[in-house]
Design a protein around this motif. Structure first.
Motif, mmCIF file in Angstrom:
data_model
loop_
_atom_site.group_PDB
_atom_site.id
_atom_site.type_symbol
_atom_site.label_atom_id
_atom_site.label_comp_id
_atom_site.label_asym_id
_atom_site.label_seq_id
_atom_site.Cartn_x
_atom_site.Cartn_y
_atom_site.Cartn_z
ATOM 1 N N ALA A 1 -6.443 10.677 17.961
ATOM 2 C CA ALA A 1 -7.882 10.884 18.170
ATOM 3 C C ALA A 1 -8.346 10.314 19.511
ATOM 4 C CB ALA A 1 -8.675 10.260 17.020
ATOM 5 N N ALA A 2 -7.566 9.365 20.058
ATOM 6 C CA ALA A 2 -7.952 8.751 21.333
ATOM 7 C C ALA A 2 -7.530 9.610 22.527
ATOM 8 C CB ALA A 2 -7.314 7.361 21.445
ATOM 9 N N TRP A 3 -6.735 10.640 22.271
ATOM 10 C CA TRP A 3 -6.165 11.415 23.368
ATOM 11 C C TRP A 3 -7.228 12.119 24.212
ATOM 12 C CZ3 TRP A 3 -5.684 16.446 25.178
ATOM 13 C CH2 TRP A 3 -4.698 16.630 26.183
ATOM 14 N N ARG A 4 -8.258 12.606 23.565
ATOM 15 C CA ARG A 4 -9.310 13.311 24.306
ATOM 16 C C ARG A 4 -9.913 12.415 25.398
ATOM 17 N NH1 ARG A 4 -13.522 17.578 23.169
ATOM 18 N NH2 ARG A 4 -15.144 17.140 24.676
ATOM 19 N N GLY A 5 -10.248 11.198 25.018
ATOM 20 C CA GLY A 5 -10.815 10.260 25.980
ATOM 21 C C GLY A 5 -9.824 9.948 27.095
ATOM 22 N N GLN A 6 -8.580 9.741 26.747
ATOM 23 C CA GLN A 6 -7.541 9.459 27.748
ATOM 24 C C GLN A 6 -7.393 10.635 28.707
ATOM 25 O OE1 GLN A 6 -4.725 8.813 24.620
ATOM 26 N NE2 GLN A 6 -4.850 6.577 24.742
ATOM 27 N N PHE A 7 -7.503 11.831 28.154
ATOM 28 C CA PHE A 7 -7.374 13.035 28.972
ATOM 29 C C PHE A 7 -8.509 13.135 29.994
ATOM 30 C CE2 PHE A 7 -8.823 17.474 29.501
ATOM 31 C CZ PHE A 7 -7.770 17.942 30.268
ATOM 32 N N TYR A 8 -9.750 12.944 29.533
ATOM 33 C CA TYR A 8 -10.873 13.109 30.466
ATOM 34 C C TYR A 8 -10.900 11.992 31.514
ATOM 35 C CZ TYR A 8 -12.680 17.303 28.288
ATOM 36 O OH TYR A 8 -12.811 18.589 27.850
ATOM 37 N N THR A 9 -10.451 10.806 31.117
ATOM 38 C CA THR A 9 -10.343 9.718 32.097
ATOM 39 C C THR A 9 -9.343 10.103 33.192
ATOM 40 O OG1 THR A 9 -10.790 8.154 30.343
ATOM 41 C CG2 THR A 9 -9.838 7.240 32.357
ATOM 42 N N TRP A 10 -8.208 10.641 32.769
ATOM 43 C CA TRP A 10 -7.173 11.080 33.707
ATOM 44 C C TRP A 10 -7.685 12.214 34.594
ATOM 45 C CZ3 TRP A 10 -5.036 16.069 33.548
ATOM 46 C CH2 TRP A 10 -3.932 16.276 34.381
ATOM 47 N N LEU A 11 -8.467 13.121 33.985
ATOM 48 C CA LEU A 11 -8.906 14.314 34.704
ATOM 49 C C LEU A 11 -9.889 13.987 35.832
ATOM 50 C CD1 LEU A 11 -8.484 17.423 34.570
ATOM 51 C CD2 LEU A 11 -10.528 17.539 33.105
ATOM 52 N N GLU A 12 -10.625 12.879 35.657
ATOM 53 C CA GLU A 12 -11.654 12.513 36.647
ATOM 54 C C GLU A 12 -11.119 12.460 38.085
ATOM 55 O OE1 GLU A 12 -13.550 8.841 35.493
ATOM 56 O OE2 GLU A 12 -14.447 9.866 33.760
ATOM 57 N N GLN A 13 -9.886 11.970 38.238
ATOM 58 C CA GLN A 13 -9.328 11.816 39.596
ATOM 59 C C GLN A 13 -9.231 13.148 40.346
ATOM 60 O OE1 GLN A 13 -4.917 11.081 39.471
ATOM 61 N NE2 GLN A 13 -5.213 11.328 37.252
ATOM 62 N N PHE A 14 -9.241 14.259 39.614
ATOM 63 C CA PHE A 14 -9.104 15.570 40.264
ATOM 64 C C PHE A 14 -10.449 16.252 40.474
ATOM 65 C CE2 PHE A 14 -5.295 14.793 37.694
ATOM 66 C CZ PHE A 14 -4.312 14.840 38.666
ATOM 67 N N SER A 15 -11.500 15.568 40.055
ATOM 68 C CA SER A 15 -12.800 16.219 40.083
ATOM 69 C C SER A 15 -13.276 16.452 41.526
ATOM 70 C CB SER A 15 -13.793 15.369 39.274
ATOM 71 O OG SER A 15 -14.975 15.212 39.984
ATOM 72 N N THR A 16 -13.629 17.695 41.813
ATOM 73 C CA THR A 16 -14.152 18.060 43.133
ATOM 74 C C THR A 16 -15.403 18.890 42.891
ATOM 75 O OG1 THR A 16 -12.534 19.835 43.039
ATOM 76 C CG2 THR A 16 -12.052 18.042 44.549
ATOM 77 N N PRO A 17 -16.533 18.197 42.773
ATOM 78 C CA PRO A 17 -17.769 18.891 42.378
ATOM 79 C C PRO A 17 -18.117 20.066 43.290
ATOM 80 C CG PRO A 17 -18.080 16.504 42.475
ATOM 81 C CD PRO A 17 -16.734 16.778 43.060
ATOM 82 N N GLU A 18 -17.654 20.027 44.550
ATOM 83 C CA GLU A 18 -18.027 21.117 45.472
ATOM 84 C C GLU A 18 -17.280 22.424 45.161
ATOM 85 O OE1 GLU A 18 -14.893 18.536 47.408
ATOM 86 O OE2 GLU A 18 -16.709 18.244 46.238
#
Ligand SMILES: *[C@@H]1O[C@H](CO)[C@@H](O)[C@H](O)[C@H]1NC(C)=O
Ligand SMILES: *[C@@H]1O[C@H](CO)[C@@H](O)[C@H](O)[C@H]1NC(C)=O
Ligand SMILES: *[C@@H]1O[C@H](CO)[C@@H](O)[C@H](O)[C@H]1NC(C)=O
Length: 443
Positions: free
Chosen positions: A195-212
């Motif tokens: 159940a904790a995987w979702r949170g771990q995933f989005y935390t990991w995903l943040e580093q790739f975030s490019t809002p532009e």
């Protein structure tokens, strides 16, 4: 010369005969429960009527309340798309890997590009990571998958291809992720806290975030095998989830015909609609093909050896109350060796395979299939065996045994005397060895 009856008696008999025949005709015509014997009704008349292919392994699209409730509680995210194109190996491996992709997509609330399958090298079956990808219909009924997702997890969007993703402009930006790599020290029994995987995933995903950059983020899931603890959503979910995948229809029909031929060849009166066929045949999974023996070298792995498997299986065989052993194997030389062992056993057993039982055009159709597709016929046939045996390092064997276990009375199947034992199956190996199969292989 026969006995002469007077013309009067003769006429009386013929009247009686007509009355009886008439009564049978009326009964057969109007009694809805009367059916012509199958053998007669199925035979094409004058070669004109096309044979109707019977498919005893067909089942409707999955409509599962337990999956619906998990999907209903999920927060879906239109801007995350998963792909699932790293699934390799035989049916046991591929099936679990695809199911894990779907399960992780549900966890993240992501959409999913329809999974694909990596083809094994046809020249060298030990080579499974060829990078050659094909459609999931190589093994499965794709429409069944789509219908089952639509019914059981309607919010999970399935894209027919990467191009089908809305606003996805640059496929090279896809990010690779082995899902369980986000968790440190995953034990053999799988993620301790799925159940904790979702949170771990989005935390990991943040580093790739490019809002532009507009458009969704595409994540290519790596091959995830025995790491997701299947019972974490409850038993109903665990036991139904695998049914979103159904073997393709030609393989199901061939498996049906294999069983029909077995019944005919050995004059067995079988009701093929039963889940397990009593007093029919013993199913033995001889996992001594080249790929397995090289993967688990026989000098170190006693259960990889032909001698070990053959001996264990022939000792178990009488339990099936049948003298027929159907061998599931992709190596006919190994089957021939086993047949010699079987003929020498104290109770002699007859050994047969799909290659013996299918004839004519059906046999040609089987031979035209790829090695991993052919094994799907065995997979289905094994499900209905009176008794089953396999070895502990085979996901094929575990998958068959765990599916059969649903019908077993004995529930303590992991308590010995073998790695998995119930009255319908035995998986050979050390008790409590490889806990990952029972914990993480979706039946
Ligand atoms: C949806 O995914 C994006 C990344 O594409 C992320 O920034 C956002 O927080 C996610 N939203 C939710 C509700 O999880
Ligand atoms: C997965 O398939 C998609 C297209 O379906 C492709 O863009 C992507 O590169 C593939 N990923 C891998 C790891 O092959
Ligand atoms: C074999 O027969 C015995 C005795 O009738 C029965 O208890 C057992 O369940 C049968 N085994 C199988 C696999 O059908």
């Amino acid at each position: 010369m026969g006995v002469q009856l007077s013309p009067k008696v003769n006429r009386r008999y013929s009247v009686l005969a007509s009355v009886i025949l008439g009564a049978i005709w009326i009964w057969a015509t109007f009694d809805p429960s009367y059916q012509l014997p199958n053998r007669i009704s199925n035979r094409p008349l004058f070669g004109q009527v096309p044979e109707v292919a019977v498919d005893i392994f067909d089942f409707p699209a999955l409509d599962s309340e337990s999956i619906k409730s998990i999907c209903g509680a999920t927060q879906w995210n239109e801007s995350v798309v998963f792909t699932c194109n790293e699934s390799v190996g035989g049916i046991g491996n591929i099936k679990n890997s695809i199911l894990n992709c779907v399960r992780y997509a549900i966890s993240a609330g992501a959409s999913l590009v329809i999974p694909s399958i990596v083809l094994r090298d046809t020249m060298d079956i030990t080579q499974i990571r060829t990078g050659v990808k094909t459609d999931m219909s190589f093994m499965f009924d794709t429409q069944h998958f789509l219908d089952s997702i639509r019914l059981s997890c309607p919010s999970l969007k399935i894209h027919s291809s990467i191009e089908d993703i809305k606003d996805f402009h640059n496929p090279r930006d896809a990010i690779s992720l082995l899902p369980e790599s986000l968790v440190d020290n995953v034990p053999a029994t799988g993620l301790p806290e799925p159940a904790a995987w979702r949170g771990q995933f989005y935390t990991w995903l943040e580093q790739f975030s490019t809002p532009e950059v507009p458009g969704p983020m595409v994540i290519d899931l790596g091959r995830s095998y025995l790491t997701y603890p299947i019972y974490s959503d409850g038993e109903a979910f665990a036991l139904s989830f695998g049914s979103i995948l159904k073997p393709r229809s030609d393989v199901r029909v061939l498996a049906t015909k294999t069983l029909q031929s077995l019944a005919e060849t050995y004059s067995l009166n079988l009701d093929l609609s039963q889940d397990i066929l009593p007093k029919a045949f013993f199913g033995a999974h001889l996992r001594t093909e080249k790929d397995a023996v090289e993967g688990w070298p026989a000098p170190d792995w006693v259960y990889s050896r032909h001698e070990t498997q053959s001996k264990a299986y022939l000792e178990q065989a009488p339990r099936s109350n049948s003298s027929i052993v159907y061998v599931a194997s992709g190596d006919l030389n190994e089957v021939a060796r086993f047949a010699v062992d079987a003929s020498k056993a104290s109770d002699a057993f007859t050994v047969t395979t799909k290659f013996d039982l299918l004839k004519g055009r059906d046999l040609e159709e089987l031979q035209a299939l790829k090695w991993d597709q052919q094994s799907l016929v065995d997979f289905l046939v094994m499900l209905k065996a009176s008794d089953f045996a396999g070895i502990g390092h085979s996901s094929f064997a575990w998958n068959v045994a765990l599916k059969r276990h649903v019908f077993a009375e004995s529930k303590r199947h992991l308590d010995g005397p073998q790695m998995m034992s119930d009255e319908l199956s035995q998986i050979y190996g050390e008790v409590r060895g490889y806990p990952e199969y029972a914990a993480c292989l979706w039946p």
